[in-house]
Design an enzyme around this catalytic site. Structure first.
Site, PDB file in Angstrom:
ATOM      1  N   HIS A 130      -3.457  -5.339   0.214  1.00 38.99           N
ATOM      2  CA  HIS A 130      -2.918  -5.874   1.472  1.00 38.99           C
ATOM      3  C   HIS A 130      -2.985  -7.395   1.449  1.00 38.99           C
ATOM      4  O   HIS A 130      -3.964  -7.991   1.928  1.00 38.99           O
ATOM      5  CB  HIS A 130      -3.709  -5.330   2.658  1.00 38.99           C
ATOM      6  CG  HIS A 130      -3.498  -3.885   2.942  1.00 38.99           C
ATOM      7  ND1 HIS A 130      -2.582  -3.425   3.861  1.00 38.99           N
ATOM      8  CD2 HIS A 130      -4.074  -2.783   2.395  1.00 38.99           C
ATOM      9  CE1 HIS A 130      -2.608  -2.104   3.883  1.00 38.99           C
ATOM     10  NE2 HIS A 130      -3.503  -1.686   3.010  1.00 38.99           N
ATOM     11  N   GLU A 170      -1.573  -9.512   3.228  1.00 39.31           N
ATOM     12  CA  GLU A 170      -1.482 -10.150   4.547  1.00 39.31           C
ATOM     13  C   GLU A 170      -2.829 -10.597   5.083  1.00 39.31           C
ATOM     14  O   GLU A 170      -2.908 -11.528   5.890  1.00 39.31           O
ATOM     15  CB  GLU A 170      -0.828  -9.194   5.551  1.00 39.31           C
ATOM     16  CG  GLU A 170      -1.609  -7.942   5.899  1.00 39.31           C
ATOM     17  CD  GLU A 170      -1.298  -6.752   5.006  1.00 39.31           C
ATOM     18  OE1 GLU A 170      -1.529  -5.607   5.437  1.00 39.31           O
ATOM     19  OE2 GLU A 170      -0.837  -6.979   3.875  1.00 39.31           O
ATOM     20  N   CYS A 224       0.839  -1.196   0.000  1.00 38.84           N
ATOM     21  CA  CYS A 224       0.000   0.000   0.000  1.00 38.84           C
ATOM     22  C   CYS A 224       0.878   1.251   0.000  1.00 38.84           C
ATOM     23  O   CYS A 224       1.513   1.558  -0.996  1.00 38.84           O
ATOM     24  CB  CYS A 224      -0.971  -0.039   1.174  1.00 38.84           C
ATOM     25  SG  CYS A 224      -2.369   1.094   0.998  1.00 38.84           S
TER      26      CYS A 224
END
Length: 601
Positions: free
Chosen positions: A525, A527, A398
């Site tokens: 993102h 994750e 990001c």
């Protein structure tokens, strides 16, 4: 439908989220379909506008919901996909009730906490519990509900009242209350003290709820006399008192529950003993054993703004851990405050500046996570430059990707004033700009949020190979700014490759430096979709590159047949089939890579 309620007493931060997740995993291993709900008593509608310093990370769901980080624990442990409705807040409930009142749904009645707020809470729980979250048809078997906060908090009172009514409403055999409490050990006498738990249970029972199971947090396993005392004074059978002592890895918590037969106590209370099988956690146990026996380390520098609170980067930590275990490496995280890398810190606190640069230079890989605001941005830019110029594996997420683009513009294109309009609205070379559909007056829920599709533009790039030679990938987003499409051509001519774009081709999603061993930035993102058994592709690439395994990993990916990957691209996790509309734990890593107090949340 069966319900398991997890509450907490004595102090906050006991690990209710990890406990709830572990209960869900053990029940799932018994062959049951499990969903989860997190209740947060704060007045915010969602977690989107909360500071990471105060509340930890904001976890983003597929549908764009900005929710409490404990929902990330649920998704990772259970490998499910939740919806924004799985996070209930006081703000959501009151907004829902007020909207009904404005429409005249209450037919002139005086709207009160009881019964209108409490009824709304119960109806919300019943509705959300029926939503399938594992990609299968039909409702789940069990819903695990975590009540945030501590028993006695004034904010929790409407929820306690509602849940007391709810337990009576669903009836015996359909409701199980697990109370997580603290059994401290006083260093002066070295004795495990039960009085805090006694008071907590007494307070809970005074509010109309009696625990069926006690999950006691302590530094060591409870002694037999302590269990007997708790059983006598808390009116809970000794067999239903579980010790959740400190462990080095939160993946061990479900095994603790299984060893102490917590699942049998829960299944008995829910009248499910006859339909559930023996827990099958062999794969989970193998992963725990691998994680606990790793010796060869990989050192990753996280250059961020919120390094003072590791919960601010909880999902990033988890994704790194998943990838490092897959690569058979012990993860060592070096926390580098971004602002300490800047020249201003050199003048004010030179020791902090030198220490930060030593950590960065000693790392095997560099990760620059997301964030908001201009503090520390120059440090992130310097970290990206260091990794680029010294061929150190780099992953920017990001804002981390955006700072890498800014650095490339400044260093390679010689556009020394290149910047994001977030940090310099008057820059003459805006390489990162505000998205046209965003709002500059309202902060909550106005970003580009949730699952969006990224199409690979270059089939032979590292990113596409890491995602299994997919044509596209669905990942979750949370941002207001994006790379300026007017500067993309100039950047690509200078060697920066935009290998992933959205369906319009105007939004840049993935950057790569083809001449660099591993230099990747992603606007999304990744994750949020990483799982213990299915590490996120960009994180797996970073760890593999940092320990010299990337070539083998990419070669293995390139040999996978397309039939294994599917013809519709790469999707990490399961997808929800239906959705009804109705209106925290962490594993900390210190500088030496050792686990610390795994059950804190």
């Amino acid at each position: 439908m069966k319900y398991v309620l997890v509450t907490g007493g004595v102090v906050s931060g006991l690990g209710k989220g990890v406990t709830a997740s572990s209960i869900g995993l053990v029940l799932k291993s018994c062959g049951l379909r499990v969903t989860s709900i997190k209740i947060d008593p704060y007045l915010n509608t969602d977690a989107g506008t909360m500071s990471p310093f105060e509340h930890g990370e904001v976890f983003v769901l597929d549908d764009g919901g900005e929710v409490d980080l404990d929902l990330g624990n649920y998704e990772r442990f259970l490998d499910i996909k939740l919806t924004s409705d799985n996070n209930i807040t006081t703000g959501k409930i009151y907004q829902h009730v007020i909207n009904k009142e404005r429409r005249g749904d209450y037919l002139g009645k005086t709207v009160q906490v009881v019964p209108h707020i409490t009824d709304a809470i119960q109806e919300w729980i019943e509705c959300v519990a029926m939503i399938p979250v594992d990609g299968k048809e039909g409702p789940p078997d069990v819903c695990v509900i975590e009540l945030g906060g501590t028993i006695g908090d004034i904010e929790s009172m409407p929820f306690i009242e509602a849940l007391g009514q709810f337990s009576y409403r669903v009836g015996p055999g359909n409701f199980c209350l697990v109370h997580v409490s603290l059994v401290p050990v006083l260093n002066v006498v070295g004795e495990q003290k039960t009085k805090p738990t006694q008071h907590s249970v007494r307070g809970l029972r005074g509010l109309g709820l009696s625990p069926h199971i006690l999950a006691c947090r302590s530094s060591k396993a409870l002694e037999e006399n302590v269990i007997e005392k708790l059983s006598q004074f808390c009116h809970v059978p000794a067999s239903n008192i579980i010790t959740l002592y400190d462990v080095t890895n939160i993946w061990q918590v479900p095994l603790l529950l299984k060893e102490q037969k917590a699942h049998e106590a829960i299944l008995k209370q829910l009248s499910l003993l006859s339909v559930a099988r023996v827990p099958m956690l062999e794969e989970w146990m193998a992963r725990v054993k691998i994680c606990d026996t790793l010796h060869d380390s990989v050192r990753i520098a996280i250059v961020g703004k919120y390094t003072g609170l590791t919960d601010a980067y909880l999902s990033v930590l988890k994704a790194l851990l998943h990838a490092s275990v897959a690569c058979r490496r012990k993860l060592v995280v070096e926390w580098v405050p971004a602002s300490d890398l800047e020249d201003a810190t050199l003048k004010e606190t030179p020791d902090a500046h030198i220490a930060a640069w030593n950590l960065l230079k000693g790392a095997d890989g560099v990760l620059v996570p997301g964030g908001f605001g201009d503090r520390g941005v120059q440090g992130k830019i310097l970290a990206a430059k260091h990794a680029r110029e010294n061929n150190i594996p780099f992953l920017g997420i990001c804002l981390g990707m955006q700072t890498a683009v800014i650095e490339y513009c400044r260093s390679v294109l010689n556009l020394h004033d290149a910047n994001s309009t977030e940090f310099d609205p008057d820059t003459t070379n805006p390489c990162v700009i505000f998205m046209p559909e965003g709002s500059k007056t309202h902060m909550g829920g106005t970003m580009r949020l949730g699952s969006r599709r990224t199409y690979f533009q270059v089939a032979d790039c590292k990113s596409a190979k890491l995602y299994g030679n997919a044509k596209f990938v669905d990942e979750r987003h949370r941002h207001r700014y994006e790379v300026n499409p007017d500067m993309v051509k100039e950047l690509e001519e200078a060697g920066l490759s935009f290998v992933g774009k959205d369906e319009t081709g105007k939004r840049m999603e993935i950057i790569e430096l083809p001449t660099h061993p591993y230099f990747i930035g992603v606007q999304f993102h990744p994750e949020y979709k990483s799982r213990p058994g299915k590490p996120s592709a960009p994180f797996l690439g970073l760890i593999a590159a940092s320990c010299g395994q990337l070539d083998g990993l990419l070669g293995q990916a390139s040999r996978l047949p397309r039939s294994v990957l599917g013809s519709k691209g790469y999707q990490n996790g399961n997808s929800n089939k239906t959705k009804k509309q109705i209106g925290t734990g962490s594993f900390y890593l210190n500088g030496n890579g050792n686990g610390v107090h795994a059950l804190t949340s």
